[in-house]
Design a protein around this motif. Structure first.
Motif, PDB file in Angstrom:
ATOM      1  N   ASP A 321     -21.818  21.721 -13.523  1.00 21.85           N
ATOM      2  CA  ASP A 321     -22.842  20.446 -13.239  1.00 21.85           C
ATOM      3  C   ASP A 321     -21.923  19.642 -13.144  1.00 21.85           C
ATOM      4  OD1 ASP A 321     -25.447  21.656 -12.727  1.00 21.85           O
ATOM      5  OD2 ASP A 321     -25.420  21.811 -14.523  1.00 21.85           O
ATOM      6  N   ILE A 322     -21.543  19.005 -12.335  1.00 21.39           N
ATOM      7  CA  ILE A 322     -21.022  17.216 -12.056  1.00 21.39           C
ATOM      8  C   ILE A 322     -22.230  16.665 -12.010  1.00 21.39           C
ATOM      9  CG2 ILE A 322     -20.374  15.446 -10.152  1.00 21.39           C
ATOM     10  CD1 ILE A 322     -19.184  17.296  -9.196  1.00 21.39           C
ATOM     11  N   ILE A 323     -22.343  15.139 -12.897  1.00 25.67           N
ATOM     12  CA  ILE A 323     -23.460  14.628 -14.018  1.00 25.67           C
ATOM     13  C   ILE A 323     -23.127  13.634 -13.481  1.00 25.67           C
ATOM     14  CG2 ILE A 323     -24.507  14.324 -15.583  1.00 25.67           C
ATOM     15  CD1 ILE A 323     -24.052  17.001 -16.785  1.00 25.67           C
ATOM     16  N   LEU A 324     -24.030  12.610 -13.228  1.00 26.59           N
ATOM     17  CA  LEU A 324     -23.267  10.439 -12.714  1.00 26.59           C
ATOM     18  C   LEU A 324     -24.103   9.978 -13.480  1.00 26.59           C
ATOM     19  CD1 LEU A 324     -24.427  10.610  -8.686  1.00 26.59           C
ATOM     20  CD2 LEU A 324     -22.379  11.251 -10.431  1.00 26.59           C
ATOM     21  N   SER A 325     -23.382   9.796 -14.512  1.00 30.06           N
ATOM     22  CA  SER A 325     -23.823   8.939 -15.102  1.00 30.06           C
ATOM     23  C   SER A 325     -23.151   7.766 -15.559  1.00 30.06           C
ATOM     24  CB  SER A 325     -23.347   9.138 -16.859  1.00 30.06           C
ATOM     25  OG  SER A 325     -24.500  10.192 -16.843  1.00 30.06           O
ATOM     26  N   SER A 326     -23.198   7.118 -14.209  1.00 32.68           N
ATOM     27  CA  SER A 326     -22.109   5.905 -13.757  1.00 32.68           C
ATOM     28  C   SER A 326     -23.180   4.712 -13.669  1.00 32.68           C
ATOM     29  CB  SER A 326     -21.452   5.660 -12.168  1.00 32.68           C
ATOM     30  OG  SER A 326     -21.692   6.892 -11.655  1.00 32.68           O
ATOM     31  N   GLY A 327     -24.587   4.888 -13.982  1.00 34.41           N
ATOM     32  CA  GLY A 327     -25.079   3.325 -14.234  1.00 34.41           C
ATOM     33  C   GLY A 327     -26.328   3.208 -13.726  1.00 34.41           C
ATOM     34  N   VAL A 328     -26.547   2.298 -12.790  1.00 29.32           N
ATOM     35  CA  VAL A 328     -28.092   2.440 -12.124  1.00 29.32           C
ATOM     36  C   VAL A 328     -27.986   1.981 -10.640  1.00 29.32           C
ATOM     37  CG1 VAL A 328     -28.373  -0.071 -12.942  1.00 29.32           C
ATOM     38  CG2 VAL A 328     -30.738   0.844 -12.293  1.00 29.32           C
ATOM     39  N   PHE A 329     -26.430   1.050 -10.944  1.00 24.51           N
ATOM     40  CA  PHE A 329     -26.004   0.951  -8.996  1.00 24.51           C
ATOM     41  C   PHE A 329     -24.996   1.250  -8.809  1.00 24.51           C
ATOM     42  CE2 PHE A 329     -27.032  -3.789 -11.082  1.00 24.51           C
ATOM     43  CZ  PHE A 329     -28.648  -3.688 -10.759  1.00 24.51           C
ATOM     44  N   ASN A 330     -24.269   1.769  -9.746  1.00 28.31           N
ATOM     45  CA  ASN A 330     -23.150   3.004  -8.815  1.00 28.31           C
ATOM     46  C   ASN A 330     -23.619   4.253  -8.596  1.00 28.31           C
ATOM     47  OD1 ASN A 330     -21.663   0.764 -11.112  1.00 28.31           O
ATOM     48  ND2 ASN A 330     -20.459   1.137  -9.999  1.00 28.31           N
ATOM     49  N   SER A 331     -24.855   4.374  -8.992  1.00 27.57           N
ATOM     50  CA  SER A 331     -24.705   6.355  -9.836  1.00 27.57           C
ATOM     51  C   SER A 331     -25.224   6.358  -8.117  1.00 27.57           C
ATOM     52  CB  SER A 331     -25.754   6.594 -10.652  1.00 27.57           C
ATOM     53  OG  SER A 331     -25.129   6.999 -11.551  1.00 27.57           O
ATOM     54  N   PRO A 332     -26.471   5.515  -7.808  1.00 28.13           N
ATOM     55  CA  PRO A 332     -26.829   5.295  -5.936  1.00 28.13           C
ATOM     56  C   PRO A 332     -25.625   4.947  -5.157  1.00 28.13           C
ATOM     57  CG  PRO A 332     -27.587   3.269  -7.893  1.00 28.13           C
ATOM     58  CD  PRO A 332     -27.744   4.534  -8.371  1.00 28.13           C
ATOM     59  N   GLN A 333     -24.803   4.384  -5.654  1.00 29.08           N
ATOM     60  CA  GLN A 333     -24.005   3.585  -4.272  1.00 29.08           C
ATOM     61  C   GLN A 333     -22.924   5.407  -4.086  1.00 29.08           C
ATOM     62  OE1 GLN A 333     -20.242   1.233  -5.881  1.00 29.08           O
ATOM     63  NE2 GLN A 333     -20.448   0.652  -3.728  1.00 29.08           N
ATOM     64  N   LEU A 334     -22.439   6.269  -5.531  1.00 25.32           N
ATOM     65  CA  LEU A 334     -21.854   7.233  -5.217  1.00 25.32           C
ATOM     66  C   LEU A 334     -22.549   8.261  -4.438  1.00 25.32           C
ATOM     67  CD1 LEU A 334     -19.315   8.389  -5.812  1.00 25.32           C
ATOM     68  CD2 LEU A 334     -19.947   9.131  -8.010  1.00 25.32           C
ATOM     69  N   LEU A 335     -23.854   8.255  -4.455  1.00 26.52           N
ATOM     70  CA  LEU A 335     -24.169   9.021  -3.982  1.00 26.52           C
ATOM     71  C   LEU A 335     -24.595   8.809  -2.635  1.00 26.52           C
ATOM     72  CD1 LEU A 335     -28.377   9.716  -6.500  1.00 26.52           C
ATOM     73  CD2 LEU A 335     -26.193  11.896  -5.672  1.00 26.52           C
ATOM     74  N   MET A 336     -24.707   7.377  -2.153  1.00 23.48           N
ATOM     75  CA  MET A 336     -25.021   8.031  -0.437  1.00 23.48           C
ATOM     76  C   MET A 336     -23.610   7.464  -0.094  1.00 23.48           C
ATOM     77  SD  MET A 336     -27.901   4.071  -0.642  1.00 23.48           S
ATOM     78  CE  MET A 336     -27.453   3.600  -1.739  1.00 23.48           C
ATOM     79  N   LEU A 337     -22.537   7.040  -0.867  1.00 25.35           N
ATOM     80  CA  LEU A 337     -21.551   7.757  -0.316  1.00 25.35           C
ATOM     81  C   LEU A 337     -20.857   9.059   0.111  1.00 25.35           C
ATOM     82  CD1 LEU A 337     -18.950   4.309  -2.488  1.00 25.35           C
ATOM     83  CD2 LEU A 337     -19.150   4.286   0.273  1.00 25.35           C
ATOM     84  N   SER A 338     -21.757   9.977  -0.761  1.00 23.01           N
ATOM     85  CA  SER A 338     -21.395  10.861  -0.917  1.00 23.01           C
ATOM     86  C   SER A 338     -22.128  11.791   0.356  1.00 23.01           C
ATOM     87  CB  SER A 338     -20.704  11.725  -1.340  1.00 23.01           C
ATOM     88  OG  SER A 338     -20.728  11.413  -2.789  1.00 23.01           O
ATOM     89  N   GLY A 339     -22.937  11.079   0.936  1.00 19.73           N
ATOM     90  CA  GLY A 339     -24.005  10.938   2.059  1.00 19.73           C
ATOM     91  C   GLY A 339     -25.571  12.366   1.791  1.00 19.73           C
ATOM     92  N   VAL A 340     -25.398  11.131   0.169  1.00 18.64           N
ATOM     93  CA  VAL A 340     -26.752  11.762  -0.347  1.00 18.64           C
ATOM     94  C   VAL A 340     -27.597  10.605  -0.624  1.00 18.64           C
ATOM     95  CG1 VAL A 340     -28.244  12.842  -1.862  1.00 18.64           C
ATOM     96  CG2 VAL A 340     -25.836  13.488  -1.848  1.00 18.64           C
ATOM     97  N   GLY A 341     -29.023  10.479   0.688  1.00 21.09           N
ATOM     98  CA  GLY A 341     -29.420   9.163   0.765  1.00 21.09           C
ATOM     99  C   GLY A 341     -30.168   9.305   1.734  1.00 21.09           C
TER     100      GLY A 341
END
Length: 624
Positions: A321-341
């Motif tokens: 697993d890849i687990i995003l624990s980047s925080g309330v702003f960084n986690s959604p940012q990383l998802l969207m940069l990766s095409g999930v959003g």
């Protein structure tokens, strides 16, 4: 939560370190004599100085890996409040390899972070992500650039390493709502209570036998540093009909002494407690200064992450697993940069859409206002309290004194008292035993700061931090660009629903009622220092005056949640399911404050830690 102006704070830092150097030889001798782990028994500044003079690397430095492998079982993005917990728990089994990637530095990069009373001085440093809201109509009018600041920890331990050390679990009704309203089966209060207790090491004598508290866990929960003002706050609560309670126990409503994440004067952060005290493990690599920029997705399977370290782009694979624990702003940012959003938003930026999900479409938080009162007796903390050698020596030798100060009393209250015991509270009050004057936190513009802060930061008095716990208005998080170094667009939408303004006004009236009690009047509590000129066209203390103050100086309280909301698979507003799996993507999970379906009643660090404990337990069961 000791608050002073920047120049005094800088000199306080220097004085502590200077005095600490003088004492280091004696403390080193004490360590050898006692043979007790220094991070358990002596204040952090003392232990870091001992290590420095002994020619050894700091505890934080010793955890950082020199080299990392090409593939791991688990790759955790972000070593914050949740990520540090997950890395520690998942690496307990030596058969599984774990990589923890942190964009910031280790927790001893600035050793003063371990001093609880200096917490707010790090909000505008490179140990925090410098997030700010957008300029919004009708709100934040008296703040710099008409924006509220939204800093988050950027180091191992995350926000747990720079916050005010207040331990608050939330209300049982919060977690009942997660199950009943949002369909998050398995995340109710009774489901989470064992994990709150597992994480906790209760140090408050009167609570050690409570069935609501745990002993022996990594995170210390201690009593608060007390001033003479504490009893006046508590008595004012009793005069207005509230009982004294353990707000992390059976009943949250009422007045309580604050419970703190402090162990013998040292901040009890997840980085220090879950990673530092465990030490290096051969199956756990921690890579600092490593900014993850994109998740590699192949046929809707997360296979690895790209990150930048020392100016070089690197890639690492995850077998499980890849687990995003980047925080309330960084986690959604990383998802969207990766095409999930959100599909349209990603297409507008030219990002190839892997999965259309409502990432960042709900941004929940507490909003409130800080009001102050002067008193006619020297009962509170002021800048002068911290001058001279005595408080520094007390802290260095014993881990006690004003350098451990935070808010002293907190209260949870209902606007409609007929709902007590039937619903969660609407308002939380904090009473720090000083006049809040740190503009790193308040972010007032120069004219407002000159009027409301500068004249009062060194006089006897106190503040009330008045928080609206469950605003109707929620915001959004969006990408500003495809550049991972660009801060996302944060629209809080605070107070867009007019009822939120009226509810916050009701909270101010509660504060006024407390001010009028015999207890606080006996020490001359006077709120006339809030008579701001920018609202002087209204009668002081009228409804319109307080509404004007709300529009000007209300601010965000840094309890942001819900940007990758958890929910049922068929819930069109959710991003992850109850197993914290991102909908439609295999081997990709999220575990941090972003998965909260809604913000909880109070500070959010404790529930983030409990969620991480529960999630780690779930993953262990899965692999068995």
């Amino acid at each position: 939560m000791f608050v002073i102006d920047g120049s005094t704070l800088d000199s306080a830092h220097q004085s502590v370190v200077s005095e600490g150097a003088i004492l280091s030889c004696a403390l080193h001798a004490q360590k050898k004599k006692s043979n007790i782990a220094i991070h358990n028994r002596t204040p952090s500044v003392a232990y870091s100085l001992i290590l420095r003079y002994a020619g050894k690397p700091s505890l934080g430095e010793s955890l950082v890996s020199d080299k990392i492998s090409d593939v791991y079982d688990y790759v955790i993005v972000g070593a914050g409040s949740a990520g540090s917990v997950l890395a520690s728990r998942l690496s307990e089994d030596a058969n599984y390899s774990v990589l923890l990637l942190e964009a910031g530095n280790h927790f001893d990069y600035d050793k003063n972070i371990h001093i609880p009373g200096l917490a707010l001085s790090f909000l505008k440093t490179d140990l925090a992500w410098q997030f700010k809201s957008e300029t919004e109509n009708g709100i934040f009018l008296g703040l710099k650039d008409k924006k509220t600041v939204l800093p988050k920890g950027r180091l191992v331990g995350g926000t747990s390493a720079i916050n005010a050390c207040v331990y608050t679990r939330g209300n049982p009704f919060d977690f009942h709502e997660w199950v009943n309203k949002y369909g998050c089966k398995g995340w109710g209060y009774n489901d989470l209570l064992p994990f709150f207790k597992k994480a906790e090491d209760i140090k408050i004598p009167g609570l050690k036998t409570s069935k609501y508290h745990g002993s022996g866990g990594p995170i210390a929960v201690s009593g608060v540093f007390s001033t003479p003002l504490g009893k006046y706050f508590m008595n004012a609560g009793k005069e207005t009909g509230y009982t004294e309670t353990d707000y992390n126990g059976k009943i949250q409503e009422g007045f309580s002494r604050v419970q703190t994440n402090i162990r013998n004067g040292v901040r009890s952060s997840t980085g220090l407690e879950y990673l530092g005290k465990v030490g290096r493990r051969p199956n756990l690599d921690i890579s600092t200064n490593s900014l993850v920029t994109k998740i590699q997705l192949e046929l809707k399977i997360a296979t690895g992450v790209y990150f930048i370290k020392q100016g070089r782009k690197q890639f690492v694979k995850a077998k499980r697993d890849i687990i995003l624990s980047s925080g309330v702003f960084n986690s959604p940012q990383l998802l969207m940069l990766s095409g999930v959003g959100p599909k349209r938003h990603l297409q507008d930026l030219g990002i190839s859409v892997e999965t259309d999900l409502p990432v960042g479409q709900k941004f929940d938080d507490h909003v409130g206002i800080v009001l102050s009162a002067k008193i006619n007796q020297s009962l509170s903390l002021t800048i002068d309290t911290f001058s001279g050698a005595r408080p520094k020596i007390e802290y260095m030798l014993f881990g006690t004194g004003p350098f451990t100060a935070t808010s002293e009393v907190t209260a949870f209250m209902h606007i409609d008292q007929s709902k007590i015991g039937k619903e969660r509270p609407d308002i939380q009050l904090f009473f720090p035993p000083f006049i809040v004057g740190d503009n790193n936190f308040l972010n007032y513009n120069d004219s407002v700061a000159a009027e409301l802060i500068n004249n009062y930061i060194n006089i006897p008095g106190f503040s009330a931090i008045i928080a609206l716990l469950h605003p109707r208005s929620t915001g959004t998080v969006r990408l500003r660009s495809t550049d991972p170094f660009d801060s996302p667009i944060l629209d809080t939408n605070h107070l867009k629903d007019k009822q939120d303004i009226e509810d916050l006004l009701a909270g101010i009236r509660m504060f006024e009622k407390l001010i009028s009690t015999k207890s606080l009047q006996s020490i001359g509590a006077d709120i006339s220092i809030n008579k701001a000129s920018f609202c002087s066209h209204h009668t002081f203390r009228s409804d319109d005056f307080w509404r004007c103050m709300i529009h000007h100086i209300a601010l965000n309280f840094h309890h942001s949640t819900s940007t990758c909301k958890m929910g049922r698979k068929d819930d069109p507003t959710s991003v992850v399911n109850v197993d914290l799996k991102v909908h439609g993507i295999k081997n990709l999970r999220v575990c941090d404050a972003s998965v909260f379906p809604a913000v909880t009643s109070g500070n959010i660090n404790a529930p983030v830690i409990a969620i991480a404990e529960k999630f780690a337990n779930m993953l262990k069961k899965e692999r068995n």
